[in-house]
Design a protein around this motif. Structure first.
Motif, short mmCIF file in Angstrom:
data_model
loop_
_atom_site.label_atom_id
_atom_site.label_comp_id
_atom_site.label_asym_id
_atom_site.label_seq_id
_atom_site.Cartn_x
_atom_site.Cartn_y
_atom_site.Cartn_z
N TYR A 105 48.10 117.15 29.82
CA TYR A 105 46.66 117.25 30.06
C TYR A 105 46.34 117.77 31.46
N ALA A 106 47.23 118.58 32.04
CA ALA A 106 47.03 119.04 33.42
C ALA A 106 45.76 119.86 33.57
N SER A 107 45.49 120.74 32.61
CA SER A 107 44.29 121.58 32.71
C SER A 107 43.03 120.73 32.63
N ALA A 108 43.03 119.72 31.76
CA ALA A 108 41.87 118.83 31.66
C ALA A 108 41.68 118.05 32.95
N GLU A 109 42.79 117.64 33.58
CA GLU A 109 42.68 116.94 34.86
C GLU A 109 42.00 117.81 35.90
N ALA A 110 42.44 119.08 36.00
CA ALA A 110 41.85 119.98 36.99
C ALA A 110 40.38 120.22 36.71
N ASP A 111 40.03 120.40 35.44
CA ASP A 111 38.64 120.66 35.08
C ASP A 111 37.75 119.46 35.40
N VAL A 112 38.21 118.27 35.08
CA VAL A 112 37.39 117.09 35.30
C VAL A 112 37.29 116.76 36.79
N GLU A 113 38.35 117.01 37.55
CA GLU A 113 38.25 116.80 39.00
C GLU A 113 37.20 117.75 39.58
N TRP A 114 37.13 118.98 39.07
CA TRP A 114 36.09 119.92 39.49
C TRP A 114 34.71 119.39 39.10
N LEU A 115 34.58 118.89 37.88
CA LEU A 115 33.30 118.34 37.42
C LEU A 115 32.88 117.16 38.27
N CYS A 170 46.46 99.24 42.76
CA CYS A 170 46.44 100.45 41.92
C CYS A 170 45.71 100.19 40.61
N LEU A 171 45.87 98.99 40.04
CA LEU A 171 45.18 98.68 38.79
C LEU A 171 43.69 98.48 39.04
N TYR A 172 43.35 97.89 40.18
CA TYR A 172 41.93 97.74 40.54
C TYR A 172 41.27 99.12 40.67
N GLU A 173 41.94 100.04 41.38
CA GLU A 173 41.37 101.37 41.58
C GLU A 173 41.20 102.12 40.27
N PHE A 174 42.18 101.98 39.36
CA PHE A 174 42.03 102.63 38.06
C PHE A 174 40.88 102.02 37.28
N ALA A 175 40.83 100.68 37.25
CA ALA A 175 39.79 100.01 36.46
C ALA A 175 38.40 100.34 36.98
N TRP A 176 38.22 100.24 38.31
CA TRP A 176 36.89 100.40 38.86
C TRP A 176 36.51 101.87 39.03
N ASN A 177 37.39 102.66 39.66
CA ASN A 177 37.04 104.03 40.00
C ASN A 177 37.20 104.99 38.81
N ALA A 178 38.38 105.01 38.21
CA ALA A 178 38.63 105.98 37.14
C ALA A 178 37.92 105.59 35.84
N PHE A 179 38.11 104.36 35.39
CA PHE A 179 37.58 103.96 34.09
C PHE A 179 36.09 103.65 34.14
N CYS A 180 35.70 102.68 34.97
CA CYS A 180 34.28 102.26 34.97
C CYS A 180 33.37 103.28 35.62
N ASP A 181 33.75 103.75 36.81
CA ASP A 181 32.85 104.60 37.57
C ASP A 181 32.74 106.01 36.99
N TRP A 182 33.88 106.59 36.58
CA TRP A 182 33.85 107.99 36.15
C TRP A 182 33.98 108.18 34.65
N PHE A 183 34.95 107.55 34.01
CA PHE A 183 35.13 107.85 32.59
C PHE A 183 33.93 107.42 31.76
N LEU A 184 33.43 106.22 31.99
CA LEU A 184 32.28 105.77 31.21
C LEU A 184 31.07 106.67 31.47
N GLU A 185 30.94 107.15 32.71
CA GLU A 185 29.83 108.05 33.03
C GLU A 185 30.02 109.41 32.34
N LEU A 186 31.23 109.95 32.42
CA LEU A 186 31.50 111.26 31.82
C LEU A 186 31.49 111.20 30.29
N SER A 187 31.61 110.00 29.73
CA SER A 187 31.58 109.85 28.27
C SER A 187 30.17 109.89 27.71
#
Length: 211
Positions: free
Chosen positions: A123-133, A34-51
């Motif tokens: 942050y539920a609304s932000a979650e839905a919006d970013v999943e759409w993005l 679970c920590l690997y998936e957060f680090a690689w998928n959520a943080f590195c792959d998506w958050f840094l890109e969306l930032s």
């Protein structure tokens, strides 16, 4: 300040709660996963890109907030990972901690993260919006890849159908979509309009057409 920041904080809170559950069950394999998936998928792959749109934008407050959130989430992630990879996290944390004004000799002296530390429940609304993005970005990148369009080439995007929420999100995220996908324009077609020859993708009820 940005939807991407609120989304990653919500994901961090959920991941922290999941980590606590795996510790309680002595499932260190699932904890690592679970920590690997957060680090690689959520943080590195998506958050840094969306930032990137915020970090490259002209709003100084958004730039400062996003930079802080990147460091804040990274520091919390290092604390989450510390029981599994102590030497690596110690070395990295000594570089990250001082940038956040944390004056401590070791990551081992810091509290282990708690789910309530990050305010993710609001942050539920932000979650839905970013999943759409994310779905939009993934669909259009797949189309670009199938068409063999080089990453640096700008393309047009035609939209058809969808719901009112899609129109609102397109208006809100037009700049981010343009930046991340190299779009030269975004245009809406009438529901009954004859569509030009185009590669098509679907996100929900919204049709995405790249001529």
């Amino acid at each position: 300040r940005t939807d991407a920041e609120r989304w990653i904080l919500a994901r961090l809170a959920a991941t922290t709660a999941e980590a606590h559950g795996h510790f309680a069950a002595y499932r260190f394999d699932l904890l690592a996963q679970c920590l690997y998936e957060f680090a690689w998928n959520a943080f590195c792959d998506w958050f840094l890109e969306l930032s990137k749109p915020a970090l490259n934008g002209s709003d100084a407050a958004d730039v400062q907030s996003t930079r802080h959130t990147v460091l804040y989430v990274l520091e919390a992630l290092l604390r989450l990972l510390h029981p599994l990879t102590p030497f690596i996290t110690e070395e990295l944390w000594r570089q990250v901690g001082p940038r956040l004004g944390i004056d401590a000799a070791s990551i081992s002296l810091q509290a282990y993260p708690q789910p309530g530390d990050f305010g993710g429940s609001g942050y539920a609304s932000a979650e839905a919006d970013v999943e759409w993005l994310k779905a939009m970005v993934s669909a259009l990148r797949r189309v670009r890849s199938e068409l063999g369009v080089s990453p640096g080439k700008q393309v047009g995007l035609l939209l058809q159908g969808g719901q009112d929420s899609d129109r609102g999100r397109i208006e809100r995220f037009a700049a981010q979509l343009g930046f991340l996908l190299r779009l030269e324009r975004i245009e809406w077609l009438a529901a009954d309009a004859v569509t030009p020859p185009a590669a098509t993708a679907i996100v929900g009820e919204l049709r995405l057409l790249v001529p």
